[in-house]
Design an enzyme around this catalytic site. Sequence first.
Site, PDB file in Angstrom:
ATOM      1  N   GLN A 164       0.812  -1.208   0.000  1.00 56.18           N
ATOM      2  CA  GLN A 164       0.000   0.000   0.000  1.00 56.18           C
ATOM      3  C   GLN A 164       0.851   1.267   0.000  1.00 56.18           C
ATOM      4  OE1 GLN A 164      -1.248  -2.713   1.469  1.00 56.18           O
ATOM      5  NE2 GLN A 164      -3.270  -2.812   0.578  1.00 56.18           N
ATOM      6  N   GLU A 172      -6.365  -7.518  11.910  1.00 52.00           N
ATOM      7  CA  GLU A 172      -7.131  -6.641  11.011  1.00 52.00           C
ATOM      8  C   GLU A 172      -8.599  -6.698  11.403  1.00 52.00           C
ATOM      9  OE1 GLU A 172      -6.757  -7.086   6.775  1.00 52.00           O
ATOM     10  OE2 GLU A 172      -4.580  -7.388   6.881  1.00 52.00           O
TER      11      GLU A 172
END
Length: 494
Positions: free
Chosen positions: A44, A392
């Site tokens: 990312q 997450e």
Amino acid sequence: MKVILFLCLSCILTVGRAQDDDYVVNNKYFPDKFMFGCATASYQGAWDEDGKGQNIWDNLTHTLSRTAYRKIRTMETWPCYVKENWVLTTIGFSISWSGKYLPTGFPYKINEAGVQYYRNFIKELKDNGIEPLVTIFHWDTPQGLHEVGGWLSEFIVDYYAEYARIVFQLFGDDVKYWLTFNEPKQTCQQGYGSGEKAPFVQSHGLGEYICTHILLKAHAKAWHIYDDEFRPTQNGLVGITIDTPWFEPNTTSDEDLEASERQLQFEFGWYANPIFNGDYPEIMKTRIANRSALEGFQTSRLPEFTQEEIDFINGTFDYLGLNHYSTYMVSAMPEPEIGDPSWEKDTGIAVFQDPSWEGSASDWVKVTPWGMRKILKWVKETYNNPAIIITENGISDNGTLSEDLDDESFRSHYYKYYLSYLRDAMIEDGVNVFGYTVWSLMDNFEWTRGYTEKFGLYQVDFSSGNRTRTPKKSATYYSKVISTRCLVDTCEEE
């Protein structure tokens, strides 16, 4: 000590309900040592700086029409978040196998600029009292390794192990929490089975099993390298992150209850069982062997471990990471017809989500916080109550700059209820959860979804030259939770 990371919720609710109207948010403080953090991954970040090499996602997003989203990538400026006056106790991130310091993916060439980048970043975290939570592999296989077989070839086990050894050598004195792989199901089932993710190989009912078989050996080898060579001096912990939804039986019938357990074993046990209990789940071995024979295969499409391999893999964990976002309903169905093989047919379960559940910008994320407690309790009971950290958990908006900053009733609500059910699991069910990390710290590139789905606590303006970051209201709420260790205005001791 064995430690495990997980991400889920659960509660005893009427089957299929998205939310219990009578549910009261947990008002007990989280323990003082409970780790709160945020996460992202190397892919990312910037894709071509400091001599970084190419990986399978770099190659495919730039050359194939399959993904419409070119990489207007975020700049890797983590320190700007370290200095936001938060009281984070951990930040989860991954090291790029082909990026920064090992550009070819092979150990013969190390990029010193990349080594220094990670050292500087880790030092800044430590200087600010933040514990690095480092994933060694987050889907970004070096392009050169993919071209000679990737995760369908046994040779990659040794190359991955050598990569892990170098990571431990370079950064292990300052990193105490390691994860060998993030979401191996996405690498294998979606990368080499359904072909939904890079490298987009469609080998239904075969490729995902070969990939998993090899990946589990790589995980075990890395764990043993750390255990034998580095643990005596570095005193760290090595685990693996596995993702799963909760699978709620559609009815209380024996058939639907069995369907729920089967789906969990095919989704989660596929990866966890060899590590925690030894070998693949029996239901997988039986079903895949039977269907393979009927399809005309001479042996099962699910490879077999030797006893030596079972012993080598079994017990290779100090903690486990679980990524959990949502829940699915499951129900029994007639046995799928014999024909072209697939993982879905091997599973043989009807899986769906209730259309009445609150949704998000991601069609697979529905707001079902009660699933968190249920999955945590299931993991405790199935794998002998390992220590768990949530690696997450989050929900996406559509990234509209003018509208999605005010996400208090959306993202803050999601965090509050998922964390509440997590706290319930700790108190009421005795689940050993020691931490929680939000996905994600800031809006980023969501793989084949590009920038259409954004999970960040911080909004990123990709049209600005410096990628302006603006905190959403959920960032304020989460910061308060971290500061007070409390989900509501007033908490009390357990």
